[in-house]
Design a protein around this motif. Structure first.
Motif, PDB file in Angstrom:
ATOM      1  N   ARG A   5      36.161  52.892  35.504  1.00 34.58           N
ATOM      2  CA  ARG A   5      36.321  54.147  36.244  1.00 34.58           C
ATOM      3  C   ARG A   5      36.437  53.888  37.744  1.00 34.58           C
ATOM      4  O   ARG A   5      37.098  54.638  38.453  1.00 34.58           O
ATOM      5  N   MET A   6      35.789  52.829  38.210  1.00 38.96           N
ATOM      6  CA  MET A   6      35.854  52.503  39.637  1.00 38.96           C
ATOM      7  C   MET A   6      37.243  52.028  40.033  1.00 38.96           C
ATOM      8  O   MET A   6      37.631  52.177  41.186  1.00 38.96           O
ATOM      9  N   ILE A   7      37.981  51.472  39.094  1.00 32.71           N
ATOM     10  CA  ILE A   7      39.344  51.036  39.390  1.00 32.71           C
ATOM     11  C   ILE A   7      40.158  52.214  39.903  1.00 32.71           C
ATOM     12  O   ILE A   7      40.918  52.078  40.857  1.00 32.71           O
ATOM     13  N   LEU A   8      39.966  53.362  39.282  1.00 38.48           N
ATOM     14  CA  LEU A   8      40.711  54.542  39.704  1.00 38.48           C
ATOM     15  C   LEU A   8      40.276  55.045  41.070  1.00 38.48           C
ATOM     16  O   LEU A   8      41.100  55.457  41.884  1.00 38.48           O
ATOM     17  N   SER A   9      38.984  55.001  41.354  1.00 37.49           N
ATOM     18  CA  SER A   9      38.505  55.560  42.616  1.00 37.49           C
ATOM     19  C   SER A   9      38.540  54.572  43.780  1.00 37.49           C
ATOM     20  O   SER A   9      38.826  54.960  44.900  1.00 37.49           O
ATOM     21  N   LEU A  10      38.252  53.311  43.531  1.00 38.75           N
ATOM     22  CA  LEU A  10      38.231  52.326  44.617  1.00 38.75           C
ATOM     23  C   LEU A  10      39.598  51.728  44.923  1.00 38.75           C
ATOM     24  O   LEU A  10      39.815  51.201  46.000  1.00 38.75           O
ATOM     25  N   GLN A  40      40.238  46.246  27.612  1.00 38.31           N
ATOM     26  CA  GLN A  40      40.541  47.492  28.317  1.00 38.31           C
ATOM     27  C   GLN A  40      40.481  47.322  29.827  1.00 38.31           C
ATOM     28  O   GLN A  40      41.301  47.893  30.552  1.00 38.31           O
ATOM     29  N   LEU A  41      39.536  46.532  30.297  1.00 41.18           N
ATOM     30  CA  LEU A  41      39.414  46.311  31.734  1.00 41.18           C
ATOM     31  C   LEU A  41      40.635  45.568  32.278  1.00 41.18           C
ATOM     32  O   LEU A  41      41.208  45.953  33.301  1.00 41.18           O
ATOM     33  N   MET A  42      41.062  44.523  31.578  1.00 42.23           N
ATOM     34  CA  MET A  42      42.254  43.790  32.030  1.00 42.23           C
ATOM     35  C   MET A  42      43.505  44.648  31.885  1.00 42.23           C
ATOM     36  O   MET A  42      44.371  44.642  32.768  1.00 42.23           O
ATOM     37  N   ASN A  43      43.605  45.393  30.792  1.00 42.45           N
ATOM     38  CA  ASN A  43      44.773  46.256  30.595  1.00 42.45           C
ATOM     39  C   ASN A  43      44.862  47.319  31.685  1.00 42.45           C
ATOM     40  O   ASN A  43      45.933  47.541  32.249  1.00 42.45           O
ATOM     41  N   GLN A  44      43.749  47.954  31.975  1.00 41.19           N
ATOM     42  CA  GLN A  44      43.751  49.003  32.994  1.00 41.19           C
ATOM     43  C   GLN A  44      44.089  48.431  34.371  1.00 41.19           C
ATOM     44  O   GLN A  44      44.794  49.059  35.149  1.00 41.19           O
ATOM     45  N   THR A  45      43.605  47.239  34.643  1.00 44.18           N
ATOM     46  CA  THR A  45      43.910  46.592  35.915  1.00 44.18           C
ATOM     47  C   THR A  45      45.408  46.328  36.028  1.00 44.18           C
ATOM     48  O   THR A  45      46.011  46.580  37.078  1.00 44.18           O
ATOM     49  N   CYS A  46      46.013  45.852  34.954  1.00 38.85           N
ATOM     50  CA  CYS A  46      47.460  45.598  34.957  1.00 38.85           C
ATOM     51  C   CYS A  46      48.254  46.891  35.104  1.00 38.85           C
ATOM     52  O   CYS A  46      49.236  46.940  35.847  1.00 38.85           O
ATOM     53  N   ILE A  47      47.825  47.925  34.401  1.00 38.29           N
ATOM     54  CA  ILE A  47      48.530  49.203  34.469  1.00 38.29           C
ATOM     55  C   ILE A  47      48.465  49.773  35.887  1.00 38.29           C
ATOM     56  O   ILE A  47      49.463  50.240  36.429  1.00 38.29           O
ATOM     57  N   LYS A  48      47.306  49.703  36.509  1.00 37.49           N
ATOM     58  CA  LYS A  48      47.101  50.303  37.836  1.00 37.49           C
ATOM     59  C   LYS A  48      47.772  49.500  38.954  1.00 37.49           C
ATOM     60  O   LYS A  48      48.395  50.058  39.844  1.00 37.49           O
ATOM     61  N   PHE A  49      47.641  48.153  38.905  1.00 37.59           N
ATOM     62  CA  PHE A  49      48.059  47.352  40.049  1.00 37.59           C
ATOM     63  C   PHE A  49      49.304  46.506  39.809  1.00 37.59           C
ATOM     64  O   PHE A  49      49.755  45.811  40.713  1.00 37.59           O
ATOM     65  N   LYS A  50      49.835  46.533  38.585  1.00 37.61           N
ATOM     66  CA  LYS A  50      51.047  45.772  38.230  1.00 37.61           C
ATOM     67  C   LYS A  50      50.870  44.301  38.609  1.00 37.61           C
ATOM     68  O   LYS A  50      49.870  43.708  38.282  1.00 37.61           O
ATOM     69  N   ASP A  51      51.835  43.734  39.345  1.00 40.77           N
ATOM     70  CA  ASP A  51      51.733  42.319  39.714  1.00 40.77           C
ATOM     71  C   ASP A  51      50.613  42.059  40.714  1.00 40.77           C
ATOM     72  O   ASP A  51      50.175  40.920  40.882  1.00 40.77           O
ATOM     73  N   GLY A  52      50.104  43.089  41.347  1.00 47.21           N
ATOM     74  CA  GLY A  52      48.965  42.946  42.247  1.00 47.21           C
ATOM     75  C   GLY A  52      47.679  42.588  41.512  1.00 47.21           C
ATOM     76  O   GLY A  52      46.707  42.139  42.118  1.00 47.21           O
ATOM     77  N   ALA A  53      47.681  42.744  40.192  1.00 53.53           N
ATOM     78  CA  ALA A  53      46.513  42.400  39.382  1.00 53.53           C
ATOM     79  C   ALA A  53      46.409  40.900  39.129  1.00 53.53           C
ATOM     80  O   ALA A  53      45.346  40.420  38.738  1.00 53.53           O
ATOM     81  N   CYS A  54      47.479  40.176  39.362  1.00 54.49           N
ATOM     82  CA  CYS A  54      47.511  38.746  39.027  1.00 54.49           C
ATOM     83  C   CYS A  54      46.338  37.948  39.596  1.00 54.49           C
ATOM     84  O   CYS A  54      45.668  37.241  38.838  1.00 54.49           O
ATOM     85  N   PRO A  55      46.057  38.008  40.894  1.00 52.88           N
ATOM     86  CA  PRO A  55      44.936  37.205  41.406  1.00 52.88           C
ATOM     87  C   PRO A  55      43.581  37.594  40.788  1.00 52.88           C
ATOM     88  O   PRO A  55      42.714  36.746  40.608  1.00 52.88           O
ATOM     89  N   ALA A  56      43.434  38.858  40.427  1.00 52.17           N
ATOM     90  CA  ALA A  56      42.155  39.331  39.896  1.00 52.17           C
ATOM     91  C   ALA A  56      41.916  38.899  38.451  1.00 52.17           C
ATOM     92  O   ALA A  56      40.778  38.665  38.058  1.00 52.17           O
ATOM     93  N   ILE A  57      42.972  38.770  37.663  1.00 51.69           N
ATOM     94  CA  ILE A  57      42.793  38.431  36.249  1.00 51.69           C
ATOM     95  C   ILE A  57      43.207  37.007  35.909  1.00 51.69           C
ATOM     96  O   ILE A  57      42.976  36.549  34.791  1.00 51.69           O
ATOM     97  N   ASP A  58      43.785  36.295  36.862  1.00 50.47           N
ATOM     98  CA  ASP A  58      44.339  34.967  36.611  1.00 50.47           C
ATOM     99  C   ASP A  58      43.347  34.016  35.940  1.00 50.47           C
ATOM    100  O   ASP A  58      43.666  33.379  34.942  1.00 50.47           O
ATOM    101  N   SER A  59      42.146  33.936  36.463  1.00 45.69           N
ATOM    102  CA  SER A  59      41.175  32.980  35.930  1.00 45.69           C
ATOM    103  C   SER A  59      40.555  33.442  34.619  1.00 45.69           C
ATOM    104  O   SER A  59      39.849  32.680  33.954  1.00 45.69           O
TER     105      SER A  59
END
Length: 166
Positions: A5-10, A40-59
């Motif tokens: 939920r914080m992904i949406l607000s922050l 769900q956390l990784m999916n939501q991150t990808c949906i929200k930030f597209k390629d901007g999610a790469c550094p956050a989920i890479d590892s």
């Protein structure tokens, strides 16, 4: 659930904290519900930030996939399962595997594909592709077969666009 939920607000502010959150979440992943939370956390991150999610989920991507396969291959007692599982356990294992397919599908269809061939993950690209081929060809669930096929369509489309002369 709170972080989702914080992904949406922050917004983008959550990206710097996500790797530190995903690592222990994945390491303590032991049940189907845990796998679902991570996925769900990784999916939501990808949906929200597209390629901007790469550094956050890479590892976390390959670690998550390995964890999913490890959970799928062991039953509740921690012993290896056989191919002659009761139907309810086969259904549970397929459900766990679906999360891996879904996460990889979200990564590629939301253009975060760079995580698959980053320095941290390039060594596992062959295994990822084999997993998705297996899902497209051998999984009895037509929705998952379609998901895995769409993964390849999106991947080929992205790679062909990158290789096209400009």
């Amino acid at each position: 659930v709170l972080l989702q939920r914080m992904i949406l607000s922050l917004g983008h502010l959550v990206l710097e904290f996500l790797p530190g959150f995903l690592a222990p979440l994945i390491s303590h992943c032991t049940l189907e519900e845990d796998v679902l939370d991570c996925s769900q956390l990784m999916n939501q991150t990808c949906i929200k930030f597209k390629d901007g999610a790469c550094p956050a989920i890479d590892s976390s991507v390959v670690v998550f996939l390995r964890k999913v396969l490890a959970i799928q291959l062991h039953d509740a007692d921690g012993t290896s399962t056989s191919d002659s599982l009761p139907p309810h356990l086969l259904t549970e294992q397929l459900s766990i595997r679906k999360q891996a397919f879904s996460t990889l599908h979200h990564i590629v269809t939301n253009k975060a594909t760079a995580v698959l061939y980053s320095d941290a993950n390039i060594g596992s690209l062959n295994d990822v592709l084999k997993l998705m081929v297996d899902g497209a060809v051998t999984v009895p669930d037509p929705v998952m077969s379609k998901t895995c096929s769409q993964f390849f369509v999106a991947l080929i489309d992205q790679w062909s666009n990158e290789a096209a002369p400009r």
